[in-house]
Design a protein around this motif. Structure first.
Motif, PDB file in Angstrom:
ATOM      1  N   ARG A 110     -27.649  74.326 -82.792  1.00  0.00           N
ATOM      2  CA  ARG A 110     -27.938  72.900 -82.624  1.00  0.00           C
ATOM      3  C   ARG A 110     -27.100  72.404 -81.445  1.00  0.00           C
ATOM      4  O   ARG A 110     -25.879  72.547 -81.445  1.00  0.00           O
ATOM      5  N   VAL A 111     -27.775  71.868 -80.454  1.00  0.00           N
ATOM      6  CA  VAL A 111     -27.104  71.234 -79.326  1.00  0.00           C
ATOM      7  C   VAL A 111     -27.333  69.732 -79.448  1.00  0.00           C
ATOM      8  O   VAL A 111     -28.469  69.269 -79.427  1.00  0.00           O
TER       9      VAL A 111
ATOM     10  N   ARG B  58     -23.062  64.566 -71.899  1.00  0.00           N
ATOM     11  CA  ARG B  58     -22.193  65.438 -72.675  1.00  0.00           C
ATOM     12  C   ARG B  58     -23.006  66.214 -73.699  1.00  0.00           C
ATOM     13  O   ARG B  58     -23.956  65.682 -74.302  1.00  0.00           O
ATOM     14  N   THR B  59     -22.668  67.486 -73.895  1.00  0.00           N
ATOM     15  CA  THR B  59     -23.385  68.332 -74.851  1.00  0.00           C
ATOM     16  C   THR B  59     -22.394  69.014 -75.782  1.00  0.00           C
ATOM     17  O   THR B  59     -21.290  69.397 -75.372  1.00  0.00           O
TER      18      THR B  59
ATOM     19  N   LEU C 147     -34.159  59.455 -72.604  1.00  0.00           N
ATOM     20  CA  LEU C 147     -33.334  59.454 -73.804  1.00  0.00           C
ATOM     21  C   LEU C 147     -31.856  59.482 -73.420  1.00  0.00           C
ATOM     22  O   LEU C 147     -31.469  60.114 -72.442  1.00  0.00           O
ATOM     23  N   VAL C 148     -31.045  58.837 -74.236  1.00  0.00           N
ATOM     24  CA  VAL C 148     -29.593  58.936 -74.113  1.00  0.00           C
ATOM     25  C   VAL C 148     -29.070  59.991 -75.083  1.00  0.00           C
ATOM     26  O   VAL C 148     -28.089  60.682 -74.794  1.00  0.00           O
ATOM     27  N   TYR C 149     -29.765  60.124 -76.221  1.00  0.00           N
ATOM     28  CA  TYR C 149     -29.329  61.040 -77.291  1.00  0.00           C
ATOM     29  C   TYR C 149     -30.468  61.986 -77.644  1.00  0.00           C
ATOM     30  O   TYR C 149     -31.642  61.598 -77.640  1.00  0.00           O
ATOM     31  N   GLY C 150     -30.132  63.222 -77.954  1.00  0.00           N
ATOM     32  CA  GLY C 150     -31.115  64.176 -78.431  1.00  0.00           C
ATOM     33  C   GLY C 150     -30.448  65.288 -79.221  1.00  0.00           C
ATOM     34  O   GLY C 150     -29.357  65.743 -78.866  1.00  0.00           O
TER      35      GLY C 150
ATOM     36  N   HIS D 220     -17.394  59.782 -80.725  1.00  0.00           N
ATOM     37  CA  HIS D 220     -16.737  59.169 -79.575  1.00  0.00           C
ATOM     38  C   HIS D 220     -17.710  59.052 -78.395  1.00  0.00           C
ATOM     39  O   HIS D 220     -17.681  58.045 -77.657  1.00  0.00           O
ATOM     40  N   ALA D 221     -18.558  60.057 -78.207  1.00  0.00           N
ATOM     41  CA  ALA D 221     -19.519  60.010 -77.099  1.00  0.00           C
ATOM     42  C   ALA D 221     -20.531  58.885 -77.304  1.00  0.00           C
ATOM     43  O   ALA D 221     -20.908  58.196 -76.346  1.00  0.00           O
TER      44      ALA D 221
END
Length: 324
Positions: A222-223, A229-230, A273-276, A312-313
């Motif tokens: 899972r990434v 950031r990843t 997208l900002v998040y995935g 935090h991200a």
């Protein structure tokens, strides 16, 4: 009146994952308004928007806050409840009126909250919806440079049988959407599973089905991506679908290959997208095969250090404020 720099968090009251992010925002002294629009607007909260040439104004009132919606810093679309009719009136409304009220809430309140000028969205609800279509995910993943397992989506039984017969390493079936399903009136999840040619009947013609080559994986990954950031976690599970028995899986941080990171960035950019939350199957030879990306996937189940870093991200994104 809530501070003009407030972050607006849209989620249900039972979302403990959101609680973690809200605590961090509080430590950073970022004002927050939490709202579950599908429920709170039937329980005393109110939302008003006014539009005229050259001007847009809006006000959100909750039990404890009054927020100028045109000056919201950021919006985190987390896990809000579905829009529905007013519970107090349900017994007095017919099916048609209940459906009318629910749809007006979605297109009215949902439209207002998705159109706040200048706010940074994580993620914008319309981008979330567009990113949830698995056929689009596969098409975009190919363009972004991911390895993608051979896949067919069809409502033609014979095409499905041909696909299974031509892939001797095995084929799996996946639902195209996690539709609520019940067996004997109990909630029932449809997991990814192996499928054989003799199981494919003419019932396939009822709707599109997704069949995919079974990746000979050594483990899953899972990434979780937040902005640039990843965070990678290796998942070892005895099951084909690790979500089935999460108590049996083990998770450890894993390094993400540079090529995969570049493809993740390209994917987020294309879908705005900002998040995935990306899922991969990794072979013994080190090939990372893209399986899917949930634009609003859960993340607090991961190891403590990873979970804290993701929180935090997300806070960094919400604290940034209006887009430029």
């Amino acid at each position: 009146m809530a501070d003009s720099r407030s972050a607006l968090v849209l989620t249900n009251p039972y979302d403990v994952t959101a609680d973690m992010v809200l605590r961090l925002l509080s430590e950073r002294q970022v004002p927050v308004v939490r709202l579950d629009p599908g429920a709170d607007l039937h329980a005393g909260a109110s939302l008003t928007a006014t539009y005229r040439t050259g001007e847009q104004r809006g006000t959100l009132r909750t039990a404890s806050r009054i927020l100028d919606t045109t000056r919201v810093r950021s919006v985190w679309v987390r896990r809000p409840s579905p829009y529905g009719p007013p519970p107090r009136l349900c017994d007095r409304l017919g099916d048609q009126d209940r459906r009318f009220a629910a749809e007006q809430a979605l297109w009215g309140a949902g439209g207002i909250l998705a159109s706040l000028p200048g706010a940074r969205y994580v993620n914008h609800p319309w981008n979330n919806r567009a990113a949830e279509f698995k056929p689009a995910q596969l098409a975009i993943a190919q363009r972004c440079g991911f390895l993608v397992p051979s896949t067919v989506i069809t409502n033609e039984p014979e095409e499905a049988r041909k696909f299974v017969a031509s892939h001797h390493g095995g084929v799996v079936y996946k639902p195209l959407w996690n539709t609520e399903y019940r067996v004997d009136d109990q909630p029932h999840s449809i997991w990814v599973r192996d499928v054989h040619g003799d199981e494919i009947t003419d019932a396939v013609s009822a709707c599109p089905h997704l069949f995919q080559t079974r990746v000979d994986k050594a483990f899953d990954v899972r990434v979780t991506a937040v902005g640039d950031r990843t965070f990678g976690v290796r998942i070892d599970s005895p099951d084909l679908d690790w979500r089935r028995r999460q108590d049996l899986m083990t998770c450890t941080p894993v390094e993400i290959p540079a090529a995969v990171t570049r493809a993740v960035t390209a994917y987020l950019t294309e879908l705005r997208l900002v998040y995935g939350a990306f899922d991969f199957a990794v072979t013994a030879s080190g090939d990372w095969y893209f399986l899917e990306c949930n634009p609003n996937g859960q993340w607090a189940w991961q190891p403590g250090g990873t979970t804290a870093a993701i929180a935090h991200a997300i806070d960094d994104q919400l604290e940034k404020g209006p887009r430029t």
